[in-house]
Write a protein that holds these residues in place. Sequence first.
Motif, PDB file in Angstrom:
ATOM      1  N   PRO A   1      -0.782  17.707  -2.801  1.00 54.11           N
ATOM      2  CA  PRO A   1      -0.585  16.900  -1.589  1.00 54.11           C
ATOM      3  C   PRO A   1       0.409  15.770  -1.836  1.00 54.11           C
ATOM      4  O   PRO A   1       0.441  15.184  -2.919  1.00 54.11           O
ATOM      5  CB  PRO A   1      -1.991  16.335  -1.307  1.00 54.11           C
ATOM      6  N   VAL A   2       1.211  15.477  -0.841  1.00 51.21           N
ATOM      7  CA  VAL A   2       2.117  14.331  -0.912  1.00 51.21           C
ATOM      8  C   VAL A   2       2.067  13.626   0.437  1.00 51.21           C
ATOM      9  O   VAL A   2       2.188  14.258   1.483  1.00 51.21           O
ATOM     10  CB  VAL A   2       3.560  14.754  -1.285  1.00 51.21           C
ATOM     11  N   ASN A   3       1.844  12.312   0.413  1.00 49.46           N
ATOM     12  CA  ASN A   3       1.685  11.543   1.639  1.00 49.46           C
ATOM     13  C   ASN A   3       3.018  11.383   2.355  1.00 49.46           C
ATOM     14  O   ASN A   3       4.004  10.942   1.760  1.00 49.46           O
ATOM     15  CB  ASN A   3       1.094  10.167   1.308  1.00 49.46           C
ATOM     16  N   PHE A   4       3.045  11.737   3.622  1.00 48.58           N
ATOM     17  CA  PHE A   4       4.264  11.622   4.421  1.00 48.58           C
ATOM     18  C   PHE A   4       4.843  10.214   4.365  1.00 48.58           C
ATOM     19  O   PHE A   4       6.046  10.027   4.176  1.00 48.58           O
ATOM     20  CB  PHE A   4       3.955  12.007   5.877  1.00 48.58           C
ATOM     21  N   ASN A   5       3.975   9.208   4.485  1.00 51.04           N
ATOM     22  CA  ASN A   5       4.440   7.823   4.531  1.00 51.04           C
ATOM     23  C   ASN A   5       5.029   7.337   3.224  1.00 51.04           C
ATOM     24  O   ASN A   5       5.805   6.381   3.212  1.00 51.04           O
ATOM     25  CB  ASN A   5       3.292   6.903   4.955  1.00 51.04           C
ATOM     26  N   SER A   6       4.670   7.967   2.112  1.00 48.52           N
ATOM     27  CA  SER A   6       5.206   7.528   0.836  1.00 48.52           C
ATOM     28  C   SER A   6       6.586   8.116   0.571  1.00 48.52           C
ATOM     29  O   SER A   6       7.241   7.756  -0.406  1.00 48.52           O
ATOM     30  CB  SER A   6       4.254   7.891  -0.313  1.00 48.52           C
ATOM     31  N   LEU A   7       7.036   9.021   1.439  1.00 45.09           N
ATOM     32  CA  LEU A   7       8.360   9.635   1.260  1.00 45.09           C
ATOM     33  C   LEU A   7       9.305   9.354   2.421  1.00 45.09           C
ATOM     34  O   LEU A   7      10.368   9.956   2.521  1.00 45.09           O
ATOM     35  CB  LEU A   7       8.226  11.158   1.074  1.00 45.09           C
ATOM     36  N   THR A   8       8.923   8.447   3.317  1.00 44.07           N
ATOM     37  CA  THR A   8       9.820   8.134   4.439  1.00 44.07           C
ATOM     38  C   THR A   8      10.969   7.237   3.996  1.00 44.07           C
ATOM     39  O   THR A   8      12.031   7.248   4.596  1.00 44.07           O
ATOM     40  CB  THR A   8       9.048   7.443   5.574  1.00 44.07           C
ATOM     41  N   ASN A   9      10.736   6.443   2.947  1.00 44.20           N
ATOM     42  CA  ASN A   9      11.797   5.607   2.398  1.00 44.20           C
ATOM     43  C   ASN A   9      12.717   6.470   1.532  1.00 44.20           C
ATOM     44  O   ASN A   9      12.259   7.220   0.671  1.00 44.20           O
ATOM     45  CB  ASN A   9      11.180   4.468   1.573  1.00 44.20           C
ATOM     46  N   ARG A  10      14.014   6.344   1.744  1.00 49.47           N
ATOM     47  CA  ARG A  10      14.979   7.202   1.050  1.00 49.47           C
ATOM     48  C   ARG A  10      14.929   7.025  -0.460  1.00 49.47           C
ATOM     49  O   ARG A  10      14.984   7.995  -1.222  1.00 49.47           O
ATOM     50  CB  ARG A  10      16.387   6.914   1.563  1.00 49.47           C
ATOM     51  N   THR A  11      14.801   5.774  -0.919  1.00 50.99           N
ATOM     52  CA  THR A  11      14.755   5.512  -2.356  1.00 50.99           C
ATOM     53  C   THR A  11      13.501   6.101  -2.977  1.00 50.99           C
ATOM     54  O   THR A  11      13.546   6.737  -4.035  1.00 50.99           O
ATOM     55  CB  THR A  11      14.804   3.997  -2.621  1.00 50.99           C
ATOM     56  N   ALA A  12      12.354   5.909  -2.311  1.00 51.38           N
ATOM     57  CA  ALA A  12      11.093   6.444  -2.825  1.00 51.38           C
ATOM     58  C   ALA A  12      11.133   7.970  -2.860  1.00 51.38           C
ATOM     59  O   ALA A  12      10.651   8.599  -3.815  1.00 51.38           O
ATOM     60  CB  ALA A  12       9.934   5.968  -1.953  1.00 51.38           C
ATOM     61  N   ARG A  13      11.719   8.566  -1.835  1.00 49.53           N
ATOM     62  CA  ARG A  13      11.806  10.025  -1.800  1.00 49.53           C
ATOM     63  C   ARG A  13      12.657  10.550  -2.957  1.00 49.53           C
ATOM     64  O   ARG A  13      12.317  11.551  -3.601  1.00 49.53           O
ATOM     65  CB  ARG A  13      12.402  10.495  -0.477  1.00 49.53           C
ATOM     66  N   GLU A  14      13.752   9.859  -3.231  1.00 47.72           N
ATOM     67  CA  GLU A  14      14.629  10.301  -4.318  1.00 47.72           C
ATOM     68  C   GLU A  14      13.916  10.198  -5.655  1.00 47.72           C
ATOM     69  O   GLU A  14      14.084  11.062  -6.531  1.00 47.72           O
ATOM     70  CB  GLU A  14      15.912   9.465  -4.320  1.00 47.72           C
ATOM     71  N   THR A  15      13.104   9.148  -5.832  1.00 42.31           N
ATOM     72  CA  THR A  15      12.331   9.015  -7.062  1.00 42.31           C
ATOM     73  C   THR A  15      11.378  10.194  -7.227  1.00 42.31           C
ATOM     74  O   THR A  15      11.246  10.772  -8.318  1.00 42.31           O
ATOM     75  CB  THR A  15      11.520   7.702  -7.054  1.00 42.31           C
ATOM     76  N   TYR A  16      10.713  10.562  -6.138  1.00 47.85           N
ATOM     77  CA  TYR A  16       9.775  11.687  -6.180  1.00 47.85           C
ATOM     78  C   TYR A  16      10.510  12.995  -6.444  1.00 47.85           C
ATOM     79  O   TYR A  16      10.069  13.817  -7.269  1.00 47.85           O
ATOM     80  CB  TYR A  16       9.020  11.767  -4.854  1.00 47.85           C
ATOM     81  N   LEU A  17      11.632  13.195  -5.788  1.00 50.44           N
ATOM     82  CA  LEU A  17      12.389  14.436  -5.982  1.00 50.44           C
ATOM     83  C   LEU A  17      12.955  14.536  -7.389  1.00 50.44           C
ATOM     84  O   LEU A  17      13.101  15.648  -7.933  1.00 50.44           O
ATOM     85  CB  LEU A  17      13.513  14.538  -4.944  1.00 50.44           C
TER      86      LEU A  17
ATOM     87  N   LEU B   1       0.824  -1.197   0.000  1.00 47.78           N
ATOM     88  CA  LEU B   1       0.000   0.000   0.000  1.00 47.78           C
ATOM     89  C   LEU B   1       0.864   1.254   0.000  1.00 47.78           C
ATOM     90  O   LEU B   1       0.595   2.211  -0.717  1.00 47.78           O
ATOM     91  CB  LEU B   1      -0.940   0.010   1.207  1.00 47.78           C
ATOM     92  N   LYS B   2       1.930   1.234   0.798  1.00 49.13           N
ATOM     93  CA  LYS B   2       2.833   2.384   0.836  1.00 49.13           C
ATOM     94  C   LYS B   2       3.445   2.628  -0.547  1.00 49.13           C
ATOM     95  O   LYS B   2       3.566   3.773  -0.996  1.00 49.13           O
ATOM     96  CB  LYS B   2       3.942   2.149   1.869  1.00 49.13           C
ATOM     97  N   SER B   3       3.811   1.549  -1.230  1.00 45.36           N
ATOM     98  CA  SER B   3       4.371   1.673  -2.572  1.00 45.36           C
ATOM     99  C   SER B   3       3.355   2.261  -3.543  1.00 45.36           C
ATOM    100  O   SER B   3       3.679   3.102  -4.382  1.00 45.36           O
ATOM    101  CB  SER B   3       4.834   0.295  -3.064  1.00 45.36           C
ATOM    102  N   THR B   4       2.086   1.817  -3.402  1.00 44.49           N
ATOM    103  CA  THR B   4       1.034   2.339  -4.271  1.00 44.49           C
ATOM    104  C   THR B   4       0.771   3.816  -4.007  1.00 44.49           C
ATOM    105  O   THR B   4       0.588   4.607  -4.934  1.00 44.49           O
ATOM    106  CB  THR B   4      -0.266   1.531  -4.073  1.00 44.49           C
ATOM    107  N   LEU B   5       0.757   4.200  -2.733  1.00 41.97           N
ATOM    108  CA  LEU B   5       0.582   5.620  -2.391  1.00 41.97           C
ATOM    109  C   LEU B   5       1.694   6.454  -3.016  1.00 41.97           C
ATOM    110  O   LEU B   5       1.461   7.560  -3.520  1.00 41.97           O
ATOM    111  CB  LEU B   5       0.591   5.796  -0.871  1.00 41.97           C
ATOM    112  N   HIS B   6       2.903   5.910  -2.969  1.00 40.64           N
ATOM    113  CA  HIS B   6       4.038   6.616  -3.561  1.00 40.64           C
ATOM    114  C   HIS B   6       3.836   6.807  -5.069  1.00 40.64           C
ATOM    115  O   HIS B   6       4.060   7.900  -5.606  1.00 40.64           O
ATOM    116  CB  HIS B   6       5.321   5.838  -3.293  1.00 40.64           C
ATOM    117  N   GLU B   7       3.398   5.745  -5.743  1.00 44.60           N
ATOM    118  CA  GLU B   7       3.185   5.842  -7.183  1.00 44.60           C
ATOM    119  C   GLU B   7       2.054   6.823  -7.501  1.00 44.60           C
ATOM    120  O   GLU B   7       2.110   7.554  -8.494  1.00 44.60           O
ATOM    121  CB  GLU B   7       2.889   4.462  -7.767  1.00 44.60           C
ATOM    122  N   LEU B   8       1.016   6.831  -6.666  1.00 45.90           N
ATOM    123  CA  LEU B   8      -0.075   7.787  -6.874  1.00 45.90           C
ATOM    124  C   LEU B   8       0.407   9.216  -6.666  1.00 45.90           C
ATOM    125  O   LEU B   8      -0.005  10.133  -7.387  1.00 45.90           O
ATOM    126  CB  LEU B   8      -1.233   7.474  -5.927  1.00 45.90           C
ATOM    127  N   ASP B   9       1.270   9.425  -5.684  1.00 47.60           N
ATOM    128  CA  ASP B   9       1.830  10.758  -5.467  1.00 47.60           C
ATOM    129  C   ASP B   9       2.662  11.198  -6.672  1.00 47.60           C
ATOM    130  O   ASP B   9       2.607  12.362  -7.090  1.00 47.60           O
ATOM    131  CB  ASP B   9       2.694  10.774  -4.202  1.00 47.60           C
TER     132      ASP B   9
END
Length: 422
Positions: A265-281, A231-239
Amino acid sequence: MNLIREGVKKLAGVLLALTADTPSPVAGPNANPPQMLGKMRNAPTVMAGSIQLLGMAEIKQRLGARWSAVADIACRIAEQTVERHISAEDAYQRHGDETFVLCFASPDKAHAEAKTRAISEEIATMLAQETPQIRLRVDHTVAEVEWADIDSGAAESIAELIALELRQVRERADAAARTWRNELLRTAGIRFGPIWDPERRIVSSYRAMLNEQTGTYAMQRLAGVSTPEELKSTLHELDCLMVGRTIKSLDRLLQAGGMAQIVVPVNFNSLTNRTARETYLNLCRSIPESYKRFLLFEVHGAARGTPVSRLIEIALALKPYCHGVLVEVSANGSRLQELTSASLFGISVDAKSLSRNAGQATTALTRLVSAATALNLKVFVHGADTVGLLEAAQKAQADYVDGRAVALPMDEPKTAYHWRPR
C-alpha cells in the motif's frame, strides 16, 4: 493503515505555526481597538487565534519587484475575509505580510476553532481563484491564552504579546510532534496479512501493513500534536520504510526457495508532492528487475472528490516497478469506468466500509465485482475481520480477500498454502 486514515481526519483542528513578524497594525472596525482588548482582560484568559499565509517569503524572493502586487492581493483577501467573519465584539491585528492575530470575545473554544477554520478555508479558496499561478498555503491556530502568561504592556501591543505566546504554544507542540515522530519511525514494524484466493482456495499473496503498535499508539499520539504537513511527511516516510522492508522480506523468501506476491500500500496523499514522489520512485528504481513480478502497489487514502486524473497519474508512475497497480475505490464503485485508462491490475475496497448487514454487504460487493470484471479488473477486499464479511466477499466472487477472518498478520510472508474457511 485504517488507523492512519483516521489520524489524518483528526487533524482538522490541529494547532498550526505562527511567525514572529514585526507588527503592522491595519485600520478597520475590528482592527485591534484598545478598548475592546481592555474588556477582554477582565477575564482570566482570552481565546486567541491566527491566520497565516505560508510561502509569502519564498514568493517574494522569486517575484522580485512584482512581489508587492501579489502581497497586496493576498492581504486584501485575508483582511476582508477576517472582517466578514468576526463579530463586533472580536478584535484582530495584522502582523507583517503573513499573519493575522484574532482575539475572540467568546470563551467558547469550539466556536473560535470553527470560525478560524472557516476564515482559513475561505481565504485559501479565494486565493486559488484570484492568484492561481501563486501557491500559498493558509494555516490557522487557536489556543486559550492566560493573561498571566502575557507580559504587561500597552493596549496597542497586546496582540503582539498574544502572538508571541501562541508561538510558544506552537513550539511546544512541534517539539512533542518531533519526539513522537522519531519514536514512530524508530519502532515502526511491518507485518504481512495473508490474502486468500477463494476460487483456488489458496493463500499465495500478502498485504504489507504496519504492525499494531505503530497503528494504535504512536500514530494516534502523533496525530494529536502534529500539523497536517508534518503528518503527510511522516506518512511518506512510513511508505518509504514499508517498501524498503517489503523488498528485504521478499528477498529472504525468494532466497529460501519460496515464492509469493506482495501488495504494497502507498498513501495517495504522501505522493501528491512532486519531491516526495520522486524520493519514493527512486526507492522503486532500486527494486531488482526479477522481483517486480512479485509486487503489486495499492494506491489508497485519496479523499472523496479527488480528480481521477491525479489517481491515474500516480498509478502510471508506479507501474514500471511492479506486476500491476491497484487503486482503492468506494464500495459503490463510482467513477470505476474512468480508471480504465490507467491499465490497472485491479481495485481494492475496504471491507469496513461495507454495511454491517450481511445481505446488503453481499449485494454491494456483487455489484462492484460485476462492474470490475466487465472492465477486466481484479477485486481485492481487504480488512475482512469477521466471518460475515468474509462470506460476503466469497459470495460476491471477489478475486482476493484478506483480514483476520482469513488469518492473522505474519512477521514474514511464506510460500503458497491451501486454506479453507472454518
